[in-house]
Design a protein around this motif. Structure first.
Motif, PDB file in Angstrom:
ATOM      1  N   GLU A 175     -15.108  47.429  12.517  1.00  0.00           N
ATOM      2  CA  GLU A 175     -17.104  47.758  12.457  1.00  0.00           C
ATOM      3  C   GLU A 175     -17.021  49.504  12.583  1.00  0.00           C
ATOM      4  O   GLU A 175     -16.531  50.337  12.773  1.00  0.00           O
ATOM      5  CB  GLU A 175     -17.821  47.446  13.613  1.00  0.00           C
ATOM      6  CG  GLU A 175     -19.342  47.949  13.314  1.00  0.00           C
ATOM      7  CD  GLU A 175     -20.086  47.378  13.845  1.00  0.00           C
ATOM      8  OE1 GLU A 175     -21.156  47.594  14.020  1.00  0.00           O
ATOM      9  OE2 GLU A 175     -20.019  46.579  14.902  1.00  0.00           O
ATOM     10  N   GLY A 176     -17.388  49.760  11.506  1.00  0.00           N
ATOM     11  CA  GLY A 176     -17.786  51.280  10.801  1.00  0.00           C
ATOM     12  C   GLY A 176     -16.659  51.916   9.589  1.00  0.00           C
ATOM     13  O   GLY A 176     -16.527  52.845   9.422  1.00  0.00           O
ATOM     14  N   THR A 177     -15.647  51.276   9.676  1.00  0.00           N
ATOM     15  CA  THR A 177     -14.868  51.417   8.526  1.00  0.00           C
ATOM     16  C   THR A 177     -15.444  51.403   7.149  1.00  0.00           C
ATOM     17  O   THR A 177     -16.200  50.788   6.648  1.00  0.00           O
ATOM     18  CB  THR A 177     -13.721  50.877   8.658  1.00  0.00           C
ATOM     19  OG1 THR A 177     -13.539  49.836   8.702  1.00  0.00           O
ATOM     20  CG2 THR A 177     -13.169  50.913   9.943  1.00  0.00           C
ATOM     21  N   CYS A 178     -14.813  52.227   6.374  1.00  0.00           N
ATOM     22  CA  CYS A 178     -15.267  51.966   4.596  1.00  0.00           C
ATOM     23  C   CYS A 178     -14.206  52.819   4.233  1.00  0.00           C
ATOM     24  O   CYS A 178     -13.111  53.266   3.872  1.00  0.00           O
ATOM     25  CB  CYS A 178     -16.247  53.756   4.824  1.00  0.00           C
ATOM     26  SG  CYS A 178     -17.004  53.487   2.800  1.00  0.00           S
ATOM     27  N   LEU A 179     -13.778  51.440   2.256  1.00  0.00           N
ATOM     28  CA  LEU A 179     -12.977  51.551   1.575  1.00  0.00           C
ATOM     29  C   LEU A 179     -13.524  51.919   0.676  1.00  0.00           C
ATOM     30  O   LEU A 179     -15.021  50.937   0.051  1.00  0.00           O
ATOM     31  CB  LEU A 179     -12.411  49.916   1.394  1.00  0.00           C
ATOM     32  CG  LEU A 179     -11.642  49.867   0.672  1.00  0.00           C
ATOM     33  CD1 LEU A 179     -10.314  51.122   0.456  1.00  0.00           C
ATOM     34  CD2 LEU A 179     -10.960  48.754   0.602  1.00  0.00           C
ATOM     35  N   VAL A 180     -13.337  52.874  -0.072  1.00  0.00           N
ATOM     36  CA  VAL A 180     -13.379  53.045  -1.558  1.00  0.00           C
ATOM     37  C   VAL A 180     -13.018  53.125  -2.341  1.00  0.00           C
ATOM     38  O   VAL A 180     -11.542  54.307  -2.514  1.00  0.00           O
ATOM     39  CB  VAL A 180     -14.145  55.100  -1.484  1.00  0.00           C
ATOM     40  CG1 VAL A 180     -15.142  55.040  -2.651  1.00  0.00           C
ATOM     41  CG2 VAL A 180     -15.636  55.051  -0.216  1.00  0.00           C
ATOM     42  N   ILE A 181     -13.318  51.936  -3.357  1.00  0.00           N
ATOM     43  CA  ILE A 181     -12.046  52.302  -4.696  1.00  0.00           C
ATOM     44  C   ILE A 181     -12.365  52.972  -5.350  1.00  0.00           C
ATOM     45  O   ILE A 181     -13.422  52.706  -5.949  1.00  0.00           O
ATOM     46  CB  ILE A 181     -12.370  50.253  -4.581  1.00  0.00           C
ATOM     47  CG1 ILE A 181     -11.947  49.523  -3.318  1.00  0.00           C
ATOM     48  CG2 ILE A 181     -11.290  50.331  -5.672  1.00  0.00           C
ATOM     49  CD1 ILE A 181     -11.498  48.441  -3.630  1.00  0.00           C
ATOM     50  N   GLY A 182     -11.668  53.878  -6.533  1.00  0.00           N
ATOM     51  CA  GLY A 182     -11.661  54.250  -7.610  1.00  0.00           C
ATOM     52  C   GLY A 182     -10.812  54.333  -8.656  1.00  0.00           C
ATOM     53  O   GLY A 182     -10.696  55.193  -8.954  1.00  0.00           O
ATOM     54  N   PRO A 183     -11.428  52.949  -9.277  1.00  0.00           N
ATOM     55  CA  PRO A 183     -10.331  53.312 -10.572  1.00  0.00           C
ATOM     56  C   PRO A 183     -10.821  53.926 -11.558  1.00  0.00           C
ATOM     57  O   PRO A 183     -11.824  53.569 -11.387  1.00  0.00           O
ATOM     58  CB  PRO A 183     -10.026  51.410 -10.681  1.00  0.00           C
ATOM     59  CG  PRO A 183     -11.447  50.769 -10.340  1.00  0.00           C
ATOM     60  CD  PRO A 183     -11.361  51.769  -8.592  1.00  0.00           C
ATOM     61  N   HIS A 184     -10.294  54.509 -12.977  1.00  0.00           N
ATOM     62  CA  HIS A 184     -11.046  55.354 -13.456  1.00  0.00           C
ATOM     63  C   HIS A 184     -10.875  54.059 -14.851  1.00  0.00           C
ATOM     64  O   HIS A 184     -10.860  52.993 -14.116  1.00  0.00           O
ATOM     65  CB  HIS A 184      -9.682  56.247 -13.688  1.00  0.00           C
ATOM     66  CG  HIS A 184     -10.155  57.362 -14.725  1.00  0.00           C
ATOM     67  ND1 HIS A 184     -11.192  57.631 -14.862  1.00  0.00           N
ATOM     68  CD2 HIS A 184      -9.734  58.062 -15.496  1.00  0.00           C
ATOM     69  CE1 HIS A 184     -11.471  59.086 -15.050  1.00  0.00           C
ATOM     70  NE2 HIS A 184     -10.557  59.700 -16.139  1.00  0.00           N
ATOM     71  N   HIS A 185     -10.776  55.017 -15.523  1.00  0.00           N
ATOM     72  CA  HIS A 185     -11.273  54.671 -16.795  1.00  0.00           C
ATOM     73  C   HIS A 185      -9.741  53.135 -17.843  1.00  0.00           C
ATOM     74  O   HIS A 185      -8.672  52.614 -16.756  1.00  0.00           O
ATOM     75  CB  HIS A 185     -11.470  54.943 -18.250  1.00  0.00           C
ATOM     76  CG  HIS A 185     -10.133  55.811 -18.141  1.00  0.00           C
ATOM     77  ND1 HIS A 185     -10.742  57.554 -18.888  1.00  0.00           N
ATOM     78  CD2 HIS A 185      -9.208  55.765 -19.051  1.00  0.00           C
ATOM     79  CE1 HIS A 185      -9.328  58.387 -19.532  1.00  0.00           C
ATOM     80  NE2 HIS A 185      -8.435  57.074 -19.930  1.00  0.00           N
TER      81      HIS A 185
END
Length: 355
Positions: A175-185
């Motif tokens: 709980e409280g974790t965060c995954l930020v996924i940022g694939p480009h173009h």
């Protein structure tokens, strides 16, 4: 790096505060675990590329490679005509451009460090020395917010392994974790050469070839985690009429119950941003929190199909055994080599304090 990005501010810019020249930079060090403290987030950044494979690409190839630093200097002239960017002081091949990306996240690292009290380590899937680092439990046990920057060319065949997917799944159980996924173009996916040329004319960046497809690693990671999203196209944002400022986001603030977009009206300008296409209509599993208006003055297959905006920011709230959040937003939201904006600062601070 986009040459146009540095000359097209989204709002009055704030100067770069990180002084690279005088900072005690280290290399070839193993990260020391950061002690968990309730209410303070430990951020980690993960570049999905193979640095050697990207840097060693044949510069005679037209497509699916980064520009060399020499090409960047030529197109962006005279911005880089300073001693610190010369061949005596800075890498001039593709490796130089990769290092620009490293430099471009310093401001984000600095701001998050100030907000959380923790340093922000940067990992690479395969680093300059060929050392391979798959995502694993040890790395993730020291992390509360993981940013996965999908900047691997598809031709380099980076795929998330079963062990990595399981490690991230276990990470998100906390709980409280965060995954930020940022694939480009994903530019030039079509076999139709005329369509590729239209895409090129639409984004207008001479440093991006007719075909530049990113993100095998993030696509396989998302598939393994059940994230119903695929990065498509490279779309040019609209600007405020009569200015060079990026048009405001269309934000679904009623859905933003966590407050990710509090104080946020725009992201930073980048001329070829991905549309995060939903591959599922299950709105309970994923929510589009912001869309970006597109520059309609430049034809593109996506707008020819009737689209006027693209999905720019998505959220998967905790669900079932997954106690953490999953966010999708392009990695260039975190790359500001020549300064940032108040709106962008607000977004970064929200990530650091609202997760």
């Amino acid at each position: 790096m986009s040459t146009e990005e540095v000359d097209t501010p989204s709002s009055p810019q704030k100067p770069q505060r990180t002084i690279v020249a005088n900072s005690p930079r280290t290399y070839n060090q193993i990260n020391q675990p950061r002690k968990y403290v309730a209410g303070r987030k430990r951020f980690s950044i993960y570049w999905t590329w193979s640095y050697p494979w990207e840097a060693n690409r044949d510069v005679a190839e037209l497509d699916n490679r980064f520009s060399t630093m020499t090409e960047v200097r030529r197109v962006a002239w005279p911005r880089y005509e300073k001693p610190e960017w010369s061949e005596r002081a800075f890498l001039q091949g593709i490796a130089g451009t990769l290092e620009l990306f490293h430099l471009s996240i310093l401001r984000f690292q600095n701001m998050v460090s100030e907000a959380t009290g923790y340093p922000v380590p940067v990992y690479q899937r395969i680093d300059q020395a060929g050392q391979r680092l798959p995502l694993n439990d040890q790395m993730l046990s020291d992390t509360d917010t993981l940013l996965v920057f999908g900047l691997d060319h598809m031709t380099t065949e980076q795929e998330a392994g079963a062990d990595e997917i399981e490690a991230v799944r276990n990470f998100l159980k906390r709980e409280g974790t965060c995954l930020v996924i940022g694939p480009h173009h994903d530019v030039g996916a079509s076999a139709d050469l005329q369509e590729r040329d239209q895409e090129y004319a639409h984004h207008g960046d001479p440093l991006v070839p007719r075909q530049q497809r990113f993100g095998t690693y993030t696509r396989t990671l998302m598939k393994g985690l059940g994230v119903p999203v695929e990065n498509r196209w490279g779309l040019r944002p609209a600007v405020v009429p009569g200015t060079r400022q990026i048009a405001p986001l269309t934000a679904m603030r009623d859905l933003d119950t966590r407050g990710w977009l509090t104080g946020v009206t725009t992201f930073n300008f980048h001329p070829h941003l991905p549309h995060y296409a939903l591959t599922s209509e299950n709105e309970k599993s994923i929510q589009v929190l912001a869309r970006q208006p597109i520059d309609l003055s430049r034809p593109h297959p996506f707008t020819a199909a009737g689209n006027r905006e693209f999905n720019a920011f998505l959220w998967m709230p905790p669900n079932g055994p997954r106690g953490g959040d999953i966010l999708l937003v392009d990695l260039t939201i975190f790359t500001t080599l020549f300064g940032g904006t108040d709106s962008l600062d607000s977004f970064w601070k929200n990530l650091a304090t609202k997760a």
